[in-house]
Design a protein around this motif. Structure first.
Motif, PDB file in Angstrom:
ATOM      1  N   ALA A  49       8.125   6.160 -14.939  1.00 51.67           N
ATOM      2  CA  ALA A  49       7.830   7.593 -15.037  1.00 51.67           C
ATOM      3  C   ALA A  49       7.959   8.098 -16.465  1.00 51.67           C
ATOM      4  CB  ALA A  49       8.743   8.380 -14.104  1.00 51.67           C
ATOM      5  N   ASN A  50       8.945   7.602 -17.203  1.00 56.41           N
ATOM      6  CA  ASN A  50       9.133   8.016 -18.589  1.00 56.41           C
ATOM      7  C   ASN A  50       7.923   7.639 -19.444  1.00 56.41           C
ATOM      8  OD1 ASN A  50      11.812   9.292 -18.970  1.00 56.41           O
ATOM      9  ND2 ASN A  50      12.541   7.384 -18.060  1.00 56.41           N
ATOM     10  N   LYS A  53       4.972   9.814 -18.584  1.00 54.43           N
ATOM     11  CA  LYS A  53       5.057  11.147 -19.170  1.00 54.43           C
ATOM     12  C   LYS A  53       4.639  11.118 -20.637  1.00 54.43           C
ATOM     13  CE  LYS A  53       8.163  15.034 -20.046  1.00 54.43           C
ATOM     14  NZ  LYS A  53       9.523  15.595 -19.877  1.00 54.43           N
ATOM     15  N   LEU A  57       1.582  13.192 -22.280  1.00 53.29           N
ATOM     16  CA  LEU A  57       1.767  14.071 -23.436  1.00 53.29           C
ATOM     17  C   LEU A  57       0.838  13.678 -24.578  1.00 53.29           C
ATOM     18  CD1 LEU A  57       5.665  14.427 -23.434  1.00 53.29           C
ATOM     19  CD2 LEU A  57       3.999  16.233 -22.924  1.00 53.29           C
ATOM     20  N   ILE A 127      10.648  13.623 -13.562  1.00 53.77           N
ATOM     21  CA  ILE A 127      10.228  13.393 -14.952  1.00 53.77           C
ATOM     22  C   ILE A 127       8.780  13.822 -15.178  1.00 53.77           C
ATOM     23  CG2 ILE A 127       9.834  11.603 -16.701  1.00 53.77           C
ATOM     24  CD1 ILE A 127      12.184  10.065 -15.467  1.00 53.77           C
ATOM     25  N   VAL A 128       7.938  13.622 -14.174  1.00 55.32           N
ATOM     26  CA  VAL A 128       6.519  13.987 -14.317  1.00 55.32           C
ATOM     27  C   VAL A 128       6.169  15.227 -13.496  1.00 55.32           C
ATOM     28  CG1 VAL A 128       5.787  11.644 -14.863  1.00 55.32           C
ATOM     29  CG2 VAL A 128       5.830  12.388 -12.473  1.00 55.32           C
ATOM     30  N   ASP A 130       6.048  18.300 -14.166  1.00 51.41           N
ATOM     31  CA  ASP A 130       5.189  19.273 -14.842  1.00 51.41           C
ATOM     32  C   ASP A 130       3.716  18.888 -14.762  1.00 51.41           C
ATOM     33  OD1 ASP A 130       5.028  21.688 -16.355  1.00 51.41           O
ATOM     34  OD2 ASP A 130       4.539  20.507 -18.127  1.00 51.41           O
ATOM     35  N   PHE A 131       3.446  17.606 -14.481  1.00 57.71           N
ATOM     36  CA  PHE A 131       2.060  17.119 -14.408  1.00 57.71           C
ATOM     37  C   PHE A 131       1.652  16.784 -12.963  1.00 57.71           C
ATOM     38  CE2 PHE A 131       3.670  15.966 -18.624  1.00 57.71           C
ATOM     39  CZ  PHE A 131       2.712  16.550 -19.442  1.00 57.71           C
ATOM     40  N   LYS A 132       2.460  17.185 -12.009  1.00 57.59           N
ATOM     41  CA  LYS A 132       2.228  16.783 -10.620  1.00 57.59           C
ATOM     42  C   LYS A 132       0.858  17.204 -10.119  1.00 57.59           C
ATOM     43  CE  LYS A 132       4.469  16.738  -6.085  1.00 57.59           C
ATOM     44  NZ  LYS A 132       5.692  17.115  -5.316  1.00 57.59           N
ATOM     45  N   SER A 397       1.905  22.274 -22.371  1.00 55.46           N
ATOM     46  CA  SER A 397       1.423  20.945 -22.776  1.00 55.46           C
ATOM     47  C   SER A 397      -0.095  20.851 -22.610  1.00 55.46           C
ATOM     48  CB  SER A 397       2.108  19.857 -21.949  1.00 55.46           C
ATOM     49  OG  SER A 397       1.890  20.062 -20.568  1.00 55.46           O
TER      50      SER A 397
END
Length: 593
Positions: A49-50, A53, A57, A127-128, A130-132, A397
């Motif tokens: 996940a990191n 992300k 980004l 972790i993700v 915000d992009f779900k 973002s």
């Protein structure tokens, strides 16, 4: 505010085209690094996940860099369509954009191919989060019949094919010159300047400009018909390759909207057109015509003073924005003082008003031709509304800054309403109120009738284009039929060449760029009703709605911030009823007058 320059400042973005060359060289290297990063995800057995992300980004950052360069070149070509250096740079940026789209497509395919088990782990990771929304959107859209290589080839072909036709349209339209003999003097106008004459107080000049434009369109219609045929033909083939039959599939997806929502909106609009037919008929009688003439539609209905000076227009905008909220006022002051606006009325400019976003600089630029009419004031306000939307998303973002076109027209239309409403409250005479109401209804007619006719035309043109190339005379017939239905036969002499001089038909990134305007207009009416209830406290809620606009569907956005169901006709009727009330007031005031 003190006297302001009517020309924008582009030098703070890039000092010169040479500086842009350096920027593009670095961007090309950045895109290569990005592509290598995507390749590391080519075989996924464990989802990190990191790492995902960071990749997202990076995608957003490079998207912003491309937008920065694209906007700059768009501005150069708008102020001078014959700028050869800008034209060459446009080709370079288009190529880089194609490379980015290729990488982005690969990323989307990777998301679509993640196993269901690993996908559940990834999508539920905070972790993700915000992009779900965008990750789910990519995965749902990933079921395509095209292989990765086919998608890459298609993306490459779009550069010198599809997008090139769109750029050709801009060049041809920008190069057109309209010769007019007015008051014994010969004048040369750009298309934008000639179209602005539709709002001239002298009917003879309005009619002459209309007829001159019609003659110009007739002379060039074959070339523009060829461009339109090839653009739509490409879209149809692209859809067929992906197994898509409905021409509305792509625009609905891009607008993050359900077909049920679009149908509900147009159904409500169609049921409430009669008041606007009454308005058009009444205005025609006031001008001693049996029916509204197209060249009189934009005409000022009453003399309410001299032309509006640019500085006075700026002060008016700032004053009215201040009544909405301090953040909108401060934004407008900054935009004017820092040279964000190009408004000079001169030949050789593009005819299309627009707002360009510069995400890497946290700025925007507004382009239009200011001619001292209320119409041009509202055009300026409209584009500033777009810029305020960009401002509201400054720290969002990159990937989440891309809101649908339907929402894109919300902030612009809402800004118009702020100025019109405030101007109505400050009106010192019945004549002034009548004139301002007339400006309101012009926008209602444009959204409920004109844009509806564009939508109907595009639907019909797609169907005919599937059978082969559409001849010019048939394109004109389709436009005439759509206009007749859209306006309910309430306007005469509407240009059958509307398909030619309406730039939205030629925007390659946005097929059916018509219904988003009507959506944004009606949605803005509902937002405006909320503002009337809450006063200046509404500003923060409004900004939050704009910030959320890239993270959810239109249905979810409205449900979250307004608690309304936009798939029902009842929602749209709330906005329409506000417009109808204004029509009733207009008829009362003109009867008294």
């Amino acid at each position: 505010m003190d006297k302001l320059n009517q020309n924008w400042n582009l030098e703070v973005i890039y000092n010169s085209t040479n500086e842009l060359h350096v920027y593009l060289h670095q961007l090309e290297e950045d895109l290569q690094v990005l592509a290598r990063g995507i390749n590391s995800f080519s075989t996924i057995s464990i989802v990190d996940a990191n790492k995902m992300k960071i990749l997202l980004l990076d995608l957003g950052m490079n998207k912003g860099k491309l937008s920065q360069a694209t906007s700059y070149i768009t501005c150069l070509l708008a102020q001078n369509p014959l700028d050869e250096k800008a034209t060459l740079l446009q080709g370079k940026v288009t190529k880089l954009s194609s490379q980015f789209e290729h990488t982005l497509t690969k990323a989307k395919n990777i998301i679509a191919q993640i196993s269901p088990e690993l996908w559940e782990v990834l999508i539920e990771s905070p972790i993700v989060n915000d992009f779900k929304f965008i990750l789910i959107e990519w995965r749902n859209a990933g079921n395509t019949s095209l292989t990765h290589n086919e998608q890459a080839m298609l993306s490459s072909l779009m550069t010198d094919g599809y997008h090139a036709w769109g750029q050709m349209y801009q060049t041809l339209m920008g190069n057109l010159k309209i010769e007019l003999q007015i008051e014994g003097k010969k004048h040369t106008y750009s298309v934008g300047q000639a179209l602005n004459l539709r709002a001239h107080p002298d009917e003879h000049i309005r009619k002459f400009a209309h007829e001159s434009l019609e003659k110009e369109w007739a002379e060039h219609q074959q070339n523009f018909a060829k461009i339109l045929n090839h653009l739509v033909g490409f879209r149809i083939q692209m859809n067929q390759l992906q197994g898509i039959e409905d021409a509305l599939d792509e625009p609905l997806r891009k607008n993050r909207m359900k077909k049920k929502t679009l149908d509900a909106m147009w159904s409500a609009v169609s049921k409430h057109k009669q008041p606007f037919v009454s308005y058009l008929n009444h205005k025609a009688k006031m001008n001693h015509d049996g029916k509204m003439q197209a060249f009189n539609f934009w005409a000022p209905i009453a003399s309410v003073g001299n032309k509006i000076h640019f500085d006075d227009a700026i002060n008016l905008i700032v004053e009215h924005f201040s009544k909405f909220g301090p953040k909108l006022k401060a934004f407008a002051v900054n935009a004017f003082e820092d040279g964000w606006v190009e408004a000079e009325n001169r030949p050789g400019k593009s005819s299309v008003a627009f707002c360009a976003s510069f995400p890497m600089s946290a700025e925007s630029r507004v382009f239009m031709t200011f001619d001292g009419t209320m119409k041009s004031v509202l055009t300026l306000v409209h584009e500033l509304g777009h810029a305020f939307h960009n401002f509201a998303m400054t720290d969002i973002s990159g990937l989440n800054r891309e809101y649908p076109l339907s929402i894109a027209e919300t902030a612009s239309t809402f800004a118009e309403m702020i100025v019109l409403e405030a101007a109505m409250e400050n009106a010192t005479s019945i004549q002034e109120k009548i004139s301002l109401l007339d400006e309101k209804f012009k926008r209602s007619v444009m959204n409920f009738m004109n844009i509806h006719s564009r939508f109907l035309f595009e639907l019909k043109f797609y169907e005919e284009r599937k059978k082969g190339l559409v001849a010019v005379h048939r394109i004109n017939e389709l436009m005439h039929e759509a206009i007749k239905e859209g306006y309910e036969d309430s306007v005469e002499e509407v240009s059958v060449y509307t398909w030619l001089w309406t730039p939205h038909f030629y925007i390659t990134k946005a097929p059916f760029y018509n219904f988003p305007y009507t959506f944004g207009y009606l949605f803005s009416l509902c937002l405006f009703a909320k503002y009337k209830e809450m006063g200046t406290a509404f500003e923060n809620a409004y900004i939050q709605l704009l910030r959320d606009s890239g993270k959810m569907s239109t249905e979810e956005l409205v449900l979250k911030h307004l608690n309304e169901d936009i798939t029902s006709e009842e929602f749209w009727e709330k906005g329409l009823k506000l417009c109808v009330q204004d029509v009733e007031l207009f008829l009362q005031l003109t009867a008294l007058n």
